[in-house]
Design an enzyme around this catalytic site. Structure first.
Site, PDB file in Angstrom:
ATOM      1  N   TYR A   1      46.254  21.970  48.845  1.00  0.00           N
ATOM      2  CA  TYR A   1      45.365  22.913  48.146  1.00  0.00           C
ATOM      3  C   TYR A   1      44.219  22.170  47.453  1.00  0.00           C
ATOM      4  CZ  TYR A   1      44.272  26.676  44.776  1.00  0.00           C
ATOM      5  OH  TYR A   1      43.652  27.628  44.006  1.00  0.00           O
TER       6      TYR A   1
ATOM      7  N   LYS B   1      40.293  22.551  48.198  1.00  0.00           N
ATOM      8  CA  LYS B   1      39.434  23.078  47.136  1.00  0.00           C
ATOM      9  C   LYS B   1      38.299  22.116  46.800  1.00  0.00           C
ATOM     10  CE  LYS B   1      40.860  27.156  46.039  1.00  0.00           C
ATOM     11  NZ  LYS B   1      40.077  28.284  46.597  1.00  0.00           N
TER      12      LYS B   1
HETATM   13  P1  NAI Z   1      45.378  36.446  45.126  1.00  0.00           P
HETATM   14  O1  NAI Z   1      46.543  36.066  45.974  1.00  0.00           O
HETATM   15  O2  NAI Z   1      45.509  37.646  44.273  1.00  0.00           O
HETATM   16  O3  NAI Z   1      44.063  36.626  46.017  1.00  0.00           O
HETATM   17  C1  NAI Z   1      43.841  35.983  47.221  1.00  0.00           C
HETATM   18  C2  NAI Z   1      43.564  37.048  48.256  1.00  0.00           C
HETATM   19  O4  NAI Z   1      43.181  36.424  49.477  1.00  0.00           O
HETATM   20  C3  NAI Z   1      44.779  37.905  48.562  1.00  0.00           C
HETATM   21  O5  NAI Z   1      44.480  39.270  48.335  1.00  0.00           O
HETATM   22  C4  NAI Z   1      45.078  37.601  50.025  1.00  0.00           C
HETATM   23  O6  NAI Z   1      45.595  38.710  50.740  1.00  0.00           O
HETATM   24  C5  NAI Z   1      43.726  37.167  50.538  1.00  0.00           C
HETATM   25  N1  NAI Z   1      43.828  36.327  51.732  1.00  0.00           N
HETATM   26  C6  NAI Z   1      44.702  35.328  51.969  1.00  0.00           C
HETATM   27  N2  NAI Z   1      44.486  34.785  53.157  1.00  0.00           N
HETATM   28  C7  NAI Z   1      43.433  35.443  53.699  1.00  0.00           C
HETATM   29  C8  NAI Z   1      42.724  35.324  54.921  1.00  0.00           C
HETATM   30  N3  NAI Z   1      43.073  34.421  55.851  1.00  0.00           N
HETATM   31  N4  NAI Z   1      41.688  36.159  55.142  1.00  0.00           N
HETATM   32  C9  NAI Z   1      41.324  37.090  54.224  1.00  0.00           C
HETATM   33  N5  NAI Z   1      41.978  37.249  53.055  1.00  0.00           N
HETATM   34  C10 NAI Z   1      43.016  36.432  52.795  1.00  0.00           C
HETATM   35  O7  NAI Z   1      45.034  35.178  44.234  1.00  0.00           O
HETATM   36  P2  NAI Z   1      43.826  34.862  43.221  1.00  0.00           P
HETATM   37  O8  NAI Z   1      44.416  34.090  42.125  1.00  0.00           O
HETATM   38  O9  NAI Z   1      43.046  36.076  42.920  1.00  0.00           O
HETATM   39  O10 NAI Z   1      42.977  33.831  44.101  1.00  0.00           O
HETATM   40  C11 NAI Z   1      41.614  34.019  44.440  1.00  0.00           C
HETATM   41  C12 NAI Z   1      40.984  32.669  44.674  1.00  0.00           C
HETATM   42  O11 NAI Z   1      40.911  31.955  43.448  1.00  0.00           O
HETATM   43  C13 NAI Z   1      41.750  31.780  45.636  1.00  0.00           C
HETATM   44  O12 NAI Z   1      40.831  31.071  46.433  1.00  0.00           O
HETATM   45  C14 NAI Z   1      42.468  30.825  44.710  1.00  0.00           C
HETATM   46  O13 NAI Z   1      42.789  29.615  45.337  1.00  0.00           O
HETATM   47  C15 NAI Z   1      41.439  30.663  43.620  1.00  0.00           C
HETATM   48  N6  NAI Z   1      41.964  30.174  42.357  1.00  0.00           N
HETATM   49  C16 NAI Z   1      42.764  30.951  41.594  1.00  0.00           C
HETATM   50  C17 NAI Z   1      43.231  30.478  40.391  1.00  0.00           C
HETATM   51  C18 NAI Z   1      44.051  31.308  39.484  1.00  0.00           C
HETATM   52  O14 NAI Z   1      44.357  30.853  38.369  1.00  0.00           O
HETATM   53  N7  NAI Z   1      44.424  32.527  39.872  1.00  0.00           N
HETATM   54  C19 NAI Z   1      42.948  29.109  39.953  1.00  0.00           C
HETATM   55  C20 NAI Z   1      42.038  28.395  40.796  1.00  0.00           C
HETATM   56  C21 NAI Z   1      41.586  28.922  41.965  1.00  0.00           C
END
Ligand code: NAI
Length: 307
Positions: A166, A170
């Site tokens: 990851y 990132k």
């Molecule tokens: P989340 O799991 O709620 O959102 C990620 C979304 O991406 C999900 O709805 C999932 O269905 C969708 N997804 C996964 N694979 C996919 C694909 N191949 N094509 C299209 N959609 C796909 O998680 P969150 O936390 O909202 O994450 C959003 C972004 O923020 C991610 O890139 C994550 O790595 C990043 N992030 C989040 C942090 C946190 O504290 N929540 C910290 C640092 C980064």
């Protein structure tokens, strides 16, 4: 106070069926943007698929009086990326904003990491950003306008146990942005990156439940929306955001040490100067890798005194 608006603008938010992406999509739509709500609808580890997540957010936007279209393609193939951009063009005839947000997790200590877990995480975060951004960038380049946001993580910027796959993906996004900001410059395409923290399904078992209310995804969205606005002048920056906090993270280089005769530098010379080599007082941030980025070395090689 004038309001930041997105009337007439078309945005794609990848992975916006939940978490941060949903919050970004709702905010942009509430300010007049037409939004493609892309989400594969699978599980947190990237397995499975479905339309319910994207549909749900589209319904929420419509209920609030906004305009949105669902898209269920995965970001991690060239066909998927093309299809996501096509959804925007078919529905609204243009594309101004792309938020690369889709993500999954497959955490494991490095010595236990499998090739599949490495590849899947890089595929969604890194290749996915390439696959969607390239067709989007081509459209934006033709239109002479674009706003692109990537989503990195403190795990990439600084490291986090169990997240080599990851973190690598990132941090690679920052590298992608660093060059895209240069290639997009003359087309008024700005590319920036956010490093958020938010309670979502990715982090529900990481942050203690008592913190969830303070780490709402919508607390990150104002800076993301700002970076997507016409008013945004920044390009190539990394912003941190969580719980009402906003900051900027950057790569900087120390003043360093020059030895007079490069061929005579010994291991011991380096050892004895290591504190000065590492000393970050007066460190510089460079806008690109060429003239400015290497100015100390080039200046020195051209005979002028090093800065
Ligand atoms: P989340 O799991 O709620 O959102 C990620 C979304 O991406 C999900 O709805 C999932 O269905 C969708 N997804 C996964 N694979 C996919 C694909 N191949 N094509 C299209 N959609 C796909 O998680 P969150 O936390 O909202 O994450 C959003 C972004 O923020 C991610 O890139 C994550 O790595 C990043 N992030 C989040 C942090 C946190 O504290 N929540 C910290 C640092 C980064």
């Amino acid at each position: 106070m004038s309001e930041v608006r997105f009337d007439g603008r078309v945005a794609i938010v990848t992975g916006s069926g939940g978490g941060l992406g949903r919050a970004h999509a709702l905010l942009l739509a509430s300010r007049g943007a037409k939004v493609v709500v892309n989400d594969l609808g699978g599980a947190r580890d990237g397995t499975g698929a479905g339309s319910a997540m994207a549909d749900q957010v589209v319904a929420e936007i419509a209920a609030a009086g906004g305009e949105a279209t669902p898209d269920y393609h995965g970001v991690d193939t060239a066909e998927g990326g093309e299809a996501i951009v096509k959804t925007a063009l078919d529905a609204y005839g243009k594309l101004d904003i792309l938020i690369n947000n889709a993500g999954i997790l497959r955490d494991r200590a490095f010595h236990n990491l499998t090739e599949e877990d490495w590849e899947k995480v890089l595929a969604v975060h890194l290749k996915g950003a390439f696959c969607v951004t390239q067709p989007a960038f081509r459209v934006m380049r033709q239109n002479g306008y674009g706003r692109i946001v990537f989503t990195t993580s403190a795990a990439g910027l600084y490291g986090n146990f169990g997240q080599t796959n990851y973190g690598a993906a990132k941090m690679a996004l920052v590298g992608l942005m660093n060059t895209l900001k240069i290639e997009g410059q003359k087309y008024n395409i700005k590319a920036n990156t956010i490093a958020p923290l938010a309670a979502s399904r990715l982090t529900e078992d990481i942050f203690p439940p008592a913190m969830h209310d303070k780490l709402k995804p919508e607390y990150v969205s104002p800076i993301v929306a700002y970076l997507c606005s016409e008013e945004c002048e920044d390009s190539g920056s990394v912003f941190t955001a969580a719980a009402g906090y906003f900051g900027r993270a950057a790569m900087v280089e120390s003043k360093g040490v020059f030895f007079d005769d490069a061929g005579k530098v010994s291991i011991e010379d380096v050892r004895d100067s290591i504190a000065k080599i590492k000393d970050m007082s007066g460190a510089d941030e460079f806008p690109n890798a060429n003239a400015e980025g290497m100015s100390r070395v080039f200046t020195r090689l051209q005979g002028a005194p090093a800065q």
